[in-house]
Scaffold this motif. Structure first.
Motif, PDB file in Angstrom:
ATOM      1  N   TYR A   1       0.811  -1.215   0.000  1.00 37.88           N
ATOM      2  CA  TYR A   1       0.000   0.000   0.000  1.00 37.88           C
ATOM      3  C   TYR A   1       0.849   1.272   0.000  1.00 37.88           C
ATOM      4  O   TYR A   1       0.303   2.378   0.021  1.00 37.88           O
ATOM      5  N   GLY A   2       2.168   1.120  -0.024  1.00 35.80           N
ATOM      6  CA  GLY A   2       3.044   2.285  -0.096  1.00 35.80           C
ATOM      7  C   GLY A   2       3.133   3.063   1.191  1.00 35.80           C
ATOM      8  O   GLY A   2       3.177   4.297   1.181  1.00 35.80           O
ATOM      9  N   VAL A   3       3.170   2.356   2.323  1.00 32.17           N
ATOM     10  CA  VAL A   3       3.243   3.007   3.629  1.00 32.17           C
ATOM     11  C   VAL A   3       4.679   2.958   4.119  1.00 32.17           C
ATOM     12  O   VAL A   3       5.307   1.901   4.126  1.00 32.17           O
ATOM     13  N   LYS A   4       5.203   4.096   4.527  1.00 34.96           N
ATOM     14  CA  LYS A   4       6.577   4.183   4.992  1.00 34.96           C
ATOM     15  C   LYS A   4       6.599   4.643   6.439  1.00 34.96           C
ATOM     16  O   LYS A   4       5.942   5.616   6.810  1.00 34.96           O
ATOM     17  N   GLY A   5       7.347   3.897   7.262  1.00 35.27           N
ATOM     18  CA  GLY A   5       7.486   4.271   8.660  1.00 35.27           C
ATOM     19  C   GLY A   5       6.208   4.145   9.462  1.00 35.27           C
ATOM     20  O   GLY A   5       6.016   4.876  10.444  1.00 35.27           O
ATOM     21  N   GLY A   6       5.311   3.251   9.055  1.00 34.35           N
ATOM     22  CA  GLY A   6       4.074   3.037   9.800  1.00 34.35           C
ATOM     23  C   GLY A   6       3.062   4.152   9.675  1.00 34.35           C
ATOM     24  O   GLY A   6       2.135   4.255  10.494  1.00 34.35           O
ATOM     25  N   ARG A   7       3.195   4.987   8.659  1.00 38.91           N
ATOM     26  CA  ARG A   7       2.279   6.134   8.491  1.00 38.91           C
ATOM     27  C   ARG A   7       1.035   5.697   7.711  1.00 38.91           C
ATOM     28  O   ARG A   7       0.788   6.122   6.590  1.00 38.91           O
ATOM     29  N   TRP A   8       0.210   4.873   8.337  1.00 34.45           N
ATOM     30  CA  TRP A   8      -0.989   4.362   7.675  1.00 34.45           C
ATOM     31  C   TRP A   8      -2.048   5.445   7.489  1.00 34.45           C
ATOM     32  O   TRP A   8      -2.919   5.318   6.629  1.00 34.45           O
ATOM     33  N   LYS A   9      -1.986   6.507   8.279  1.00 35.77           N
ATOM     34  CA  LYS A   9      -2.990   7.568   8.173  1.00 35.77           C
ATOM     35  C   LYS A   9      -2.937   8.270   6.820  1.00 35.77           C
ATOM     36  O   LYS A   9      -3.921   8.877   6.402  1.00 35.77           O
ATOM     37  N   ARG A  10      -1.794   8.195   6.127  1.00 36.80           N
ATOM     38  CA  ARG A  10      -1.675   8.867   4.838  1.00 36.80           C
ATOM     39  C   ARG A  10      -2.604   8.238   3.800  1.00 36.80           C
ATOM     40  O   ARG A  10      -2.900   8.870   2.781  1.00 36.80           O
ATOM     41  N   LEU A  11      -3.080   7.028   4.058  1.00 38.61           N
ATOM     42  CA  LEU A  11      -3.999   6.382   3.128  1.00 38.61           C
ATOM     43  C   LEU A  11      -5.411   6.937   3.232  1.00 38.61           C
ATOM     44  O   LEU A  11      -6.274   6.606   2.422  1.00 38.61           O
ATOM     45  N   LEU A  12      -5.657   7.794   4.223  1.00 41.32           N
ATOM     46  CA  LEU A  12      -6.992   8.366   4.400  1.00 41.32           C
ATOM     47  C   LEU A  12      -7.267   9.495   3.411  1.00 41.32           C
ATOM     48  O   LEU A  12      -8.396   9.962   3.319  1.00 41.32           O
ATOM     49  N   TRP A  13      -6.258   9.946   2.707  1.00 45.59           N
ATOM     50  CA  TRP A  13      -6.449  10.981   1.701  1.00 45.59           C
ATOM     51  C   TRP A  13      -5.594  10.638   0.482  1.00 45.59           C
ATOM     52  O   TRP A  13      -4.681   9.808   0.560  1.00 45.59           O
ATOM     53  N   PRO A  14      -5.847  11.249  -0.666  1.00 44.52           N
ATOM     54  CA  PRO A  14      -5.045  10.962  -1.865  1.00 44.52           C
ATOM     55  C   PRO A  14      -3.566  11.227  -1.609  1.00 44.52           C
ATOM     56  O   PRO A  14      -3.183  12.315  -1.187  1.00 44.52           O
ATOM     57  N   CYS A  15      -2.751  10.235  -1.866  1.00 47.96           N
ATOM     58  CA  CYS A  15      -1.319  10.370  -1.625  1.00 47.96           C
ATOM     59  C   CYS A  15      -0.543   9.568  -2.662  1.00 47.96           C
ATOM     60  O   CYS A  15      -1.063   8.624  -3.257  1.00 47.96           O
ATOM     61  N   TYR A  16       0.688   9.952  -2.841  1.00 50.35           N
ATOM     62  CA  TYR A  16       1.549   9.319  -3.828  1.00 50.35           C
ATOM     63  C   TYR A  16       1.958   7.927  -3.362  1.00 50.35           C
ATOM     64  O   TYR A  16       2.252   7.723  -2.178  1.00 50.35           O
ATOM     65  N   TYR A  17       1.946   6.966  -4.292  1.00 50.83           N
ATOM     66  CA  TYR A  17       2.370   5.601  -3.975  1.00 50.83           C
ATOM     67  C   TYR A  17       3.874   5.480  -4.172  1.00 50.83           C
ATOM     68  O   TYR A  17       4.405   5.804  -5.234  1.00 50.83           O
TER      69      TYR A  17
END
Length: 278
Positions: A245-261
């Protein structure tokens, strides 16, 4: 039709809906993208012209605003990830690597496979998806998985949101427009949302099982993981999910809005701990 909604007085809804269905019939066979687009369009028409007025007249203002925010949060994230999964190139082999393609007759990196539809070897190829008219590979894998997740969330929302209106119709106490064919339209939208919920629940669970095992769809067929074979690319389910899912450093909250993969090199590197030695 209720005079409160005078803007709709002059519209022949039955004829308009039939024309709309004819448009869908023409556009849908063009490609999987066309079919998905028409389904989005149909659900958008039902939502903005019928469901929003119903919620406005039925719900408290705070609950109405909350529903609007949730619906558009789902919509924005779904469209963002779906569109990018279409336009982002999955990744093409540059002709270097340990394995060799029998079709291209060139070398290619690990996890690359030749796609007959695209005509080249795709990096970390999962499959060629007719619904986006593109391969799912190294650079767009995360967008595809996010899109699948948000489609499921949107389908669940649509199924739940449309249910009160269907119950109101069954009781003969609809709060929306007094349109003869409207129950059929809303019921069709609810059936579509429910079907998508079932289908994408299965799809997301399937891909979660693959991701947590460190495999793509093609590798699942090759490795036969359910017979005890461990993927050499498996680094543990938490790390696998973060990569997918393209999560770096455990920052899962970034998936709650449009973000770069952000694709990770570890996706294409073998985990030596899973290599069997004699």
């Amino acid at each position: 039709i209720n005079a409160e909604y005078g803007v709709f007085k002059t519209m022949e809804w039955k004829e308009s809906f039939l024309i709309f269905l004819k448009v869908l019939k023409v556009v849908s066979p063009v490609s999987g993208v066309g079919m998905i687009s028409t389904m989005f369009l149909f659900l958008a028409v039902v939502y903005y012209l019928f469901l929003v007025p119903y919620q406005w007249r039925t719900y408290w203002l705070s609950f109405f605003i909350l529903n609007i925010l949730i619906a558009h949060w789902i919509l924005i994230n779904t469209l963002y990830n779906y569109i990018l999964s279409i336009i982002i190139h999955p990744g093409k082999s540059k002709g270097t690597g340990p394995s060799k393609c029998r079709t291209c007759r060139t070398n290619r990196p690990e996890r690359s496979h030749h796609c007959r539809q695209c005509g080249f070897c795709v990096l970390m190829m999962d499959h060629h998806c007719m619904w986006i008219n593109n391969c799912i590979g190294y650079y767009n894998y995360g967008y595809f998985m996010r899109a699948c997740a948000y489609v499921l969330i949107g389908a669940v929302y649509g199924t739940v949101a449309l249910w009160p209106e269907l119950v109101a119709y069954a009781d003969g106490e609809s709060a929306m427009f007094n349109i003869p064919d409207l129950p059929n339209i809303c019921f069709a939208a609810w059936c579509l949302s429910f079907a998508v919920t079932i289908g994408f629940t299965i799809l997301n669970l399937w891909y979660l099982s693959l991701i947590t095992s460190g495999m793509t769809s093609i590798e699942y067929k090759q490795l036969r993981a359910w017979n005890g074979v461990v993927s050499p690319y498996n680094r543990g389910w938490k790390v696998n999910l973060a990569y997918a899912y393209g999560v770096k450093g455990g920052r899962w909250k970034r998936l709650l809005w449009p973000c770069y993969y952000i694709p990770y090199d570890y996706w294409t590197e073998v985990n030596l701990e899973n290599i069997e030695t004699e």
